[in-house]
Design an enzyme around this catalytic site. Structure first.
Site: not given
Ligand code: PLP
Length: 390
Positions: A129, A214, A243
């Protein structure tokens, strides 16, 4: 009739009016123990007085000027991140998704400028994700995220989780980068073993592609190191952060080595709000707190305590729960019962948790959660599990 708020979320019938530490007060006055922390966002708890002070102090001075000018708060936070990580340079965003966009652009531009315009492909992983933009959903490639949104942005190849042969076979002269979450969050708290992160670094060094981590969910001290990849002793070329870095204020960052970022010269990328003084003032305070060695030690101590209690919980409810996984305070419980039913039963005990794929319950508490709140959370999960029908 469609709701005034676009109904893209299946929301729980709960709304909150106030937060303090790991506790939330609902509109009916009842109190909830929050083990989701806004999906790993409120890293230092709700209404943290130190962060509130940093935000209001900056708010009283200056909110926004645009990136047409120097922004000292941004330079300060960037310098802190550069000092504490592999990175030489940082671009600030307002979300995780925006960091995915820049990671894609940066990797492609890198190869274009090196005289390899054919290197445009990204290898990603099943269950990944990276956000909800057109590039980020193409990167994840799951039917749930992409169906109906075609034509998808080309250039993304998903490899099965843990399939090393398929990974090697997927790398070609066209690969721009290999892109992975050191711990999959939405995918169900799946930890990439240190050995495999090392293997990925070696594969990239051997065959050319850049390595993108990521760390939007697993970063910012969540695993007891400032960033999760530090456990494996390898570094990426590009890293996505969001985050927890803002502690609840919308803030993200792309970190990169000088070489990986070399194509991103003036005019190639931008953001109106990214790196605004408010977000950066809060981000700098978060970084100051979470990068302290004593803070990281505390995260590890709390994580060991929670994990031990969860092992006991699983032993007590073998028909509901299967196993704990994860690292630090990014923990998942693989469920035997339907995870949605477990989340619902936890709501009934005034406990907030977060479901993830692979029928996994996610626990992402504030990193400074008091021990007694962890104990209380496990007691509530115990009561919730007793009420889940299997
Ligand atoms: C939440 C998340 C995203 C996307 O972040 P947003 O602030 O919702 O756009 C991307 N990568 C990972 C691993 C995430 O947990």
């Amino acid at each position: 009739m469609i709701a005034p708020v676009l109904p893209t979320y299946n929301r729980a019938p709960l709304s909150f009016v106030k937060g303090e530490g790991s506790w939330l007060t609902a509109s009916d006055g009842s109190r909830y123990l929050d083990l989701g922390a806004g999906i790993a966002v409120n890293a230092l708890g709700h209404a943290n007085p130190v962060l509130t002070a940093a935000l209001t102090e900056q708010a009283n001075k200056l909110w926004h000027v645009s990136n047409l000018y120097q922004i000292p708060e941004q330079e300060r936070l960037a310098s802190m991140l550069v000092a504490q990580t592999f990175a030489d340079t940082v671009f600030f965003t307002n979300s995780g998704t925006e960091t995915a966009e820049l990671a894609v652009k940066m990797a492609r531009k890198f190869w274009y400028d090196k005289g390899h315009p054919e290197r445009v492909e990204f290898i990603t992983f099943e269950g990944a994700f990276h956000g909800r933009s057109t590039a980020a959903i193409a990167a994840a490639g799951s039917e749930k995220m992409v169906k109906g949104f075609g034509p998808l942005m080309p250039g993304f190849k998903q490899v099965k989780w843990g399939d090393h042969d398929a990974l090697r076979a997927a790398v070609s002269e066209k690969t721009a980068a290999i892109w992975i979450e050191p711990i999959q969050g939405e995918g169900g708290i799946r930890v990439v073993p240190d050995q495999c992160l090392k293997g990925l670094r070696e594969l990239c060094d051997e065959t050319g592609p850049l390595l993108i981590f990521d760390e939007v969910q697993c970063g910012v001290a969540r695993t007891g190191r400032l960033f999760a990849h530090e456990w494996a002793g390898v570094t990426p070329d590009i890293m996505m952060v969001a985050k927890g870095i803002g502690g609840g204020f919308p803030l993200g960052a792309v970190l990169a080595t000088e070489d990986a970022a070399s194509g991103m010269v003036a005019g190639t990328h931008g953001s109106t709000y990214g790196g605004n003084p408010l977000g950066c003032a809060v981000g700098a305070k978060v970084m100051e707190i979470v990068s302290a060695p004593q803070f990281l030690d505390e995260v590890l101590r709390k994580a060991a305590l929670l994990r031990q209690k969860l092992e006991g919980l699983i032993a007590a409810h073998p028909d509901v729960f299967e196993a704990v996984r994860g690292q630090g305070l990014m923990l998942g419980i693989k469920c035997k019962a339907d995870v949605a039913a477990v989340v619902k039963a936890a709501y009934a005990q005034n406990l907030l948790t977060v479901p993830a794929a692979d029928n996994t319950l996610r626990l992402l508490p504030a990193l400074n959660i008091p021990d007694e709140d962890l104990t209380e959370a496990v007691n509530r999960l115990d009561k919730a599990a007793a009420n889940v029908s299997v």
